[in-house]
Write a protein that holds these residues in place. Structure first.
Motif, PDB file in Angstrom:
ATOM      1  N   ALA A  53       0.656  -1.127   0.254  1.00  0.00           N
ATOM      2  CA  ALA A  53      -0.267   0.151  -0.535  1.00  0.00           C
ATOM      3  C   ALA A  53       1.046   1.095   0.017  1.00  0.00           C
ATOM      4  O   ALA A  53       0.285   2.583  -0.620  1.00  0.00           O
ATOM      5  CB  ALA A  53      -0.950   0.040   1.142  1.00  0.00           C
ATOM      6  N   SER A  54       1.816   0.978   0.560  1.00  0.00           N
ATOM      7  CA  SER A  54       3.006   2.220   0.433  1.00  0.00           C
ATOM      8  C   SER A  54       4.390   2.397  -0.795  1.00  0.00           C
ATOM      9  O   SER A  54       4.801   3.643  -0.422  1.00  0.00           O
ATOM     10  CB  SER A  54       3.415   2.221   1.834  1.00  0.00           C
ATOM     11  OG  SER A  54       5.194   1.351   2.467  1.00  0.00           O
ATOM     12  N   SER A  55       3.988   1.071  -1.360  1.00  0.00           N
ATOM     13  CA  SER A  55       5.314   1.126  -2.564  1.00  0.00           C
ATOM     14  C   SER A  55       4.734   2.337  -3.684  1.00  0.00           C
ATOM     15  O   SER A  55       3.391   2.464  -3.505  1.00  0.00           O
ATOM     16  CB  SER A  55       5.136  -0.157  -2.957  1.00  0.00           C
ATOM     17  OG  SER A  55       3.703  -0.638  -4.016  1.00  0.00           O
ATOM     18  N   PRO A  56       5.661   2.445  -4.009  1.00  0.00           N
ATOM     19  CA  PRO A  56       5.530   3.431  -5.544  1.00  0.00           C
ATOM     20  C   PRO A  56       4.303   2.753  -6.962  1.00  0.00           C
ATOM     21  O   PRO A  56       4.064   3.605  -7.624  1.00  0.00           O
ATOM     22  CB  PRO A  56       7.178   3.252  -6.233  1.00  0.00           C
ATOM     23  CG  PRO A  56       7.737   2.878  -5.177  1.00  0.00           C
ATOM     24  CD  PRO A  56       7.204   2.133  -4.512  1.00  0.00           C
ATOM     25  N   SER A  57       4.274   1.360  -6.346  1.00  0.00           N
ATOM     26  CA  SER A  57       3.429   0.768  -7.497  1.00  0.00           C
ATOM     27  C   SER A  57       1.636   0.636  -6.919  1.00  0.00           C
ATOM     28  O   SER A  57       0.679   0.151  -7.364  1.00  0.00           O
ATOM     29  CB  SER A  57       3.301  -0.681  -7.660  1.00  0.00           C
ATOM     30  OG  SER A  57       4.402  -1.257  -8.002  1.00  0.00           O
ATOM     31  N   ALA A  58       1.830   1.707  -6.078  1.00  0.00           N
ATOM     32  CA  ALA A  58       0.337   1.263  -4.927  1.00  0.00           C
ATOM     33  C   ALA A  58      -0.634   2.255  -6.123  1.00  0.00           C
ATOM     34  O   ALA A  58      -1.981   1.874  -5.836  1.00  0.00           O
ATOM     35  CB  ALA A  58       0.346   2.648  -3.591  1.00  0.00           C
ATOM     36  N   ALA A  59       0.240   2.771  -6.799  1.00  0.00           N
ATOM     37  CA  ALA A  59      -1.263   3.894  -8.316  1.00  0.00           C
ATOM     38  C   ALA A  59      -1.170   3.292  -8.982  1.00  0.00           C
ATOM     39  O   ALA A  59      -2.282   3.847  -9.054  1.00  0.00           O
ATOM     40  CB  ALA A  59       0.084   5.607  -8.414  1.00  0.00           C
ATOM     41  N   ALA A  78     -16.142  -5.529   5.014  1.00  0.00           N
ATOM     42  CA  ALA A  78     -15.679  -3.627   5.288  1.00  0.00           C
ATOM     43  C   ALA A  78     -14.775  -3.245   4.454  1.00  0.00           C
ATOM     44  O   ALA A  78     -14.893  -1.726   4.053  1.00  0.00           O
ATOM     45  CB  ALA A  78     -16.184  -3.423   6.679  1.00  0.00           C
ATOM     46  N   ALA A  79     -13.441  -4.104   5.396  1.00  0.00           N
ATOM     47  CA  ALA A  79     -12.023  -2.813   4.268  1.00  0.00           C
ATOM     48  C   ALA A  79     -12.619  -3.043   2.634  1.00  0.00           C
ATOM     49  O   ALA A  79     -11.963  -1.953   2.128  1.00  0.00           O
ATOM     50  CB  ALA A  79     -11.188  -3.898   4.910  1.00  0.00           C
ATOM     51  N   VAL A  80     -12.906  -4.149   2.769  1.00  0.00           N
ATOM     52  CA  VAL A  80     -12.187  -4.585   1.006  1.00  0.00           C
ATOM     53  C   VAL A  80     -13.794  -3.341   0.176  1.00  0.00           C
ATOM     54  O   VAL A  80     -13.498  -2.927  -0.722  1.00  0.00           O
ATOM     55  CB  VAL A  80     -14.039  -5.917   0.441  1.00  0.00           C
ATOM     56  CG1 VAL A  80     -13.957  -6.240  -1.006  1.00  0.00           C
ATOM     57  CG2 VAL A  80     -11.823  -7.019   0.952  1.00  0.00           C
ATOM     58  N   LYS A 123      -7.285  -5.161   8.595  1.00  0.00           N
ATOM     59  CA  LYS A 123      -7.137  -4.396   8.851  1.00  0.00           C
ATOM     60  C   LYS A 123      -5.227  -4.074   7.679  1.00  0.00           C
ATOM     61  O   LYS A 123      -5.760  -2.948   6.668  1.00  0.00           O
ATOM     62  CB  LYS A 123      -5.400  -4.639   9.996  1.00  0.00           C
ATOM     63  CG  LYS A 123      -4.642  -3.192  10.182  1.00  0.00           C
ATOM     64  CD  LYS A 123      -3.783  -3.369  11.951  1.00  0.00           C
ATOM     65  CE  LYS A 123      -2.945  -2.002  11.635  1.00  0.00           C
ATOM     66  NZ  LYS A 123      -1.988  -2.591  12.933  1.00  0.00           N
ATOM     67  N   GLY A 124      -5.330  -4.806   7.403  1.00  0.00           N
ATOM     68  CA  GLY A 124      -3.969  -5.252   6.094  1.00  0.00           C
ATOM     69  C   GLY A 124      -4.904  -5.035   4.284  1.00  0.00           C
ATOM     70  O   GLY A 124      -4.617  -3.886   3.567  1.00  0.00           O
ATOM     71  N   LEU A 125      -5.571  -5.654   4.548  1.00  0.00           N
ATOM     72  CA  LEU A 125      -7.156  -4.743   3.758  1.00  0.00           C
ATOM     73  C   LEU A 125      -7.829  -3.675   3.559  1.00  0.00           C
ATOM     74  O   LEU A 125      -7.428  -2.977   1.948  1.00  0.00           O
ATOM     75  CB  LEU A 125      -8.366  -6.302   3.254  1.00  0.00           C
ATOM     76  CG  LEU A 125      -7.753  -7.905   3.254  1.00  0.00           C
ATOM     77  CD1 LEU A 125      -9.736  -8.740   3.112  1.00  0.00           C
ATOM     78  CD2 LEU A 125      -7.227  -7.641   1.167  1.00  0.00           C
ATOM     79  N   ASN A 145      -5.183   2.424  -0.460  1.00  0.00           N
ATOM     80  CA  ASN A 145      -4.058   3.455  -1.145  1.00  0.00           C
ATOM     81  C   ASN A 145      -3.633   3.083  -2.109  1.00  0.00           C
ATOM     82  O   ASN A 145      -3.600   4.298  -2.964  1.00  0.00           O
ATOM     83  CB  ASN A 145      -3.063   2.776   0.000  1.00  0.00           C
ATOM     84  CG  ASN A 145      -2.546   3.847   1.161  1.00  0.00           C
ATOM     85  OD1 ASN A 145      -2.397   4.818   1.288  1.00  0.00           O
ATOM     86  ND2 ASN A 145      -2.733   2.888   2.628  1.00  0.00           N
ATOM     87  N   CYS A 146      -4.291   1.728  -2.718  1.00  0.00           N
ATOM     88  CA  CYS A 146      -4.320   1.691  -4.564  1.00  0.00           C
ATOM     89  C   CYS A 146      -6.036   1.543  -4.401  1.00  0.00           C
ATOM     90  O   CYS A 146      -6.932   1.413  -4.951  1.00  0.00           O
ATOM     91  CB  CYS A 146      -4.478  -0.221  -3.790  1.00  0.00           C
ATOM     92  SG  CYS A 146      -2.344  -0.429  -3.544  1.00  0.00           S
ATOM     93  N   GLN A 147      -6.186   2.673  -5.326  1.00  0.00           N
ATOM     94  CA  GLN A 147      -7.355   3.052  -5.935  1.00  0.00           C
ATOM     95  C   GLN A 147      -7.495   3.180  -6.598  1.00  0.00           C
ATOM     96  O   GLN A 147      -8.547   2.808  -7.328  1.00  0.00           O
ATOM     97  CB  GLN A 147      -6.790   4.787  -6.290  1.00  0.00           C
ATOM     98  CG  GLN A 147      -6.364   6.022  -4.422  1.00  0.00           C
ATOM     99  CD  GLN A 147      -8.378   5.894  -3.650  1.00  0.00           C
ATOM    100  OE1 GLN A 147      -8.725   6.335  -4.076  1.00  0.00           O
ATOM    101  NE2 GLN A 147      -7.930   5.313  -2.835  1.00  0.00           N
TER     102      GLN A 147
END
Length: 677
Positions: A106-112, A157-159, A128-130, A136-138
């Protein structure tokens, strides 16, 4: 006067001598990144390209869109940093993905740029991870959470925060309920595909919410859900729904299908396998309401009578019908034969009641059939084969395993008339070398299954090798007259072989393995019960077949620890191995721990295996998830140790099976025939 020798000018230097590596690289620098990326698109693998220079490595890093990392995950952070433009991340080879790993993504350059994430074989992550991924992965469009047996409604709910999600797989997420699915329905309105297969906690309420909120749905899998007719009206109002799977929905009955009369103009595929309470009365509703239906699956359902077949007669666009496991009457088949001549695929596997008369009627009317499955239709004879081959000359797939009344002469007709065949299954039949000689005219064959064919020999197999160069899969299970010579002929003529099964071909030796080791694309090799095979043959396959991912050497008594060393060194793509009844001991098992891809292992009756050696090996493996062991080890290993391994993701399958000597294949075949009778 002395004659002067005329010296010829030296030959022009070759490109390889003109261009040094530095000169070549400088020319390559003149190309734009777009042109370099086009070149990379045409390479089977980009690893050698990246190894040329630092510049090439950078270009390859920016070009790569798909990543499938191997466990363990200590290199995961550097991989994510190296590849900043990933659109697809497949973690199916990593059984343990904690929330910290999802946070890294989620915080990597590939997230976008990440559009697809596969966690279908991974565990240990939570809501939490999901949530980190969803927020972050829009651009995330596809998410596979299949087999998430520990995921609960909080994870859904996270999904639901992934608002742009279009495809979601939740197969076997058994702890998820209507509440969690309701969250998904509200949050993921753009869903086009949703699989809820075996989500036993989801019922009419959750499915109904999905149908109301996700209006863009094209594909919906509700297999084995405890749903009733309450949610079907909302489902069938979906204007874009094309594929609906209701397999094993036992509460669906004729009254439930009555809502189909209201119409579902977009529906193209309907799977109602194992819906035992649906008869021709309910199916008649399909005819009036789903006129665009192209594929209908009714396997293991109601008997195929004249009334049932007649109820579907109005489906003018129907192209594929699967009736596997149904009781089929002759009148029912004749009624299918009287449908409009649009069928391209018909599956009658394990259908009791299929006879020459009924089958002949179908194939004589539906001459454009391309796929036909008559597996275990034991009343079919050479008369039906004659009609099939005469009428359906465009067949590309013919499956006729265990059609034991068909004489060997009938198989010659297949080669004479069906030259478009790509898949042919003749397992447990009377085909002989003359039949194979004729079948070798089918030069487009990619899959040929000849297991338990006791009349074929190297002579017939040589014809296949000489003419069927496109062959990818060859099954010779228990075809006991096959030797190294036949395997050599096929391997030489079919270099693209990927799957080979020569189990229990008792005369096979290392020579056959040396032959298939030349097939560099080989990914599956089964040679269980080939007692003459040794470590030398295994070593040759390990060195020559780098793509090998499944190896079965059960009951190969001459294979020991020395055979494991080349596998550990060269077979880094190996995922599944069966070592049962071999001579492998603690040391050999431990050496395989260097194969990070290895996920499944069967190790029954290894005489040289000790509890301490087994424990050391299990601790060393990084990606192993499924282990099949003899039950005696369960008491020999500390309970706390087993619980620790299970917490790491191990799934143990304990077998209390006595040591079994191998019986002669002919006796085995006779016992098989007796059981079938």
């Amino acid at each position: 006067m002395t004659k002067k020798t005329r010296l010829s000018p030296p030959p022009p230097p070759s490109p390889s001598t003109m261009l040094s590596d530095e000169h070549f690289l400088s020319l390559f620098d003149l190309l734009s990144p777009e042109l370099v990326f086009l070149i990379l698109d045409r390479l089977e693998t980009t690893k050698p390209f990246a190894a040329v220079s630092r510049t090439f490595r950078v270009l390859e890093s920016f070009h790569r869109r798909h990543l499938r990392p191997l466990p363990p995950l200590h290199l995961f952070p550097s991989l994510l940093s190296r590849y900043p433009n990933l659109s697809s991340l497949d973690l199916s080879l990593c059984p343990r993905i904690p929330d910290s790993s999802l946070s890294l993504i989620a915080s990597s350059p590939s997230a976008a740029s990440l559009a697809r994430l596969d966690l279908s074989r991974s565990r240990c992550f939570t809501a939490k991870g999901l949530m980190q991924i969803a927020v972050n992965c829009q651009n995330l469009r596809e998410l596979d959470l299949s087999n998430g047996v520990e995921l609960r409604d909080s994870a859904m709910a996270a999904v639901a925060e992934a608002r742009g999600l279009e495809k979601l797989w939740l197969g076997r997420c058994k702890m998820v309920t209507d509440i969690g699915i309701g969250c998904v329905a509200v949050g993921c309105r753009k869903l086009r595909l949703l699989s809820l297969r075996w989500c036993l906690g989801v019922g009419d309420l959750g499915v109904g919410l999905i149908a109301v909120k996700c209006e863009e749905l094209r594909s919906l899998d509700l297999s084995y859900l405890p749903i009733t007719n309450q949610c079907l009206p909302a489902i069938l109002k979906l204007q874009h729904l094309e594929d609906l799977v209701l397999e094993g929905c036992f509460a669906i009955d004729d009254d439930s299908l009555a809502v189909l009369k209201q119409g579902s103009k977009s529906l193209k595929t309907l799977d109602m396998s194992s819906c035992q309470n649906v008869s021709h009365v309910g199916l008649s509703s399909i005819t009036s309401g789903a006129g665009c239906l192209q594929q209908l699956v009714l396997s293991y359902g109601a008997p195929v009578t004249h009334a049932l077949a007649n109820s579907l007669r109005g489906l003018s666009k129907l192209q594929a019908v699967k009736l596997d496991g149904c009781l089929v009457t002759c009148d029912g088949l004749k009624a299918i034969g009287n449908w409009c001549e649009s069928l391209r695929e018909l599956s009658l596997s394990k259908c009791a009641g299929v006879t020459d008369e009924g089958l002949s009627c179908v194939v004589m009317k539906h001459k454009e059939l391309q796929k036909l499955d008559i597996t275990c239709c034991r009343k079919v004879t050479d008369l039906a084969v004659a009609h099939i081959t005469a009428s359906c000359t465009s067949l590309v797939s013919l499956r006729m395993e265990s059609c034991t009344l068909i004489p060997r002469e009938a198989f010659i007709l297949i080669g004479k008339r069906c030259h478009q065949l790509q898949e042919l299954d003749l397992t447990d039949n009377e085909v002989d070398d003359e039949g194979l000689k004729s079948i070798s005219r089918c030069t487009k064959l990619t899959s040929l299954k000849l297991g338990i064919c006791l009349n074929i020999s190297d002579e017939g197999l040589t014809h296949v090798g000489n003419h069927c160069s496109k062959l990818v899969e060859l099954d010779l299970y228990r075809s006991i007259r096959i030797t190294d010579s036949g395997i050599l002929a096929v391997a030489a003529g079919c270099p693209g072989l990927e799957i080979v099964n020569m189990s229990y071909c008792k005369d096979i030796t290392d020579g056959a393995l040396f032959a298939v080791s030349k097939c560099s694309k080989l990914n599956t090799l089964e040679c269980r019960g080939c007692t003459l095979v040794t470590c030398l043959g295994v070593a040759a396959v390990a060195v020559g077949c780098k793509q090998l991912n499944k190896l079965d050497i059960k009951k190969c008594h001459n294979i020991n620890d020395y055979g494991m060393i080349p596998l550990a060194h060269f077979s880094q793509n190996l995922r599944q191995i069966n070592l049962s009844y071999s001579s492998v001991t603690d040391g050999g098992l431990l050496s395989l721990a260097s194969i990070s891809c290895l996920q499944s292992m069967t190790i029954l009756h290894l005489k040289g295996l000790t509890p301490s050696g087994l424990a050391a090996a299990l601790l060393a493996y990084g990606g192993l998830t499924k282990v099949k062991l003899h039950a005696s080890f369960k008491s020999a290993l500390p309970q706390q140790f087993l619980e620790h391994l299970e917490a790491r993701g191990y799934i143990f399958q304990w077998r209390d099976k006595e040591f079994q000597d191998e019986m002669d294949s002919k006796i085995w075949k006779m016992q098989l025939d007796d059981m079938e009778l």
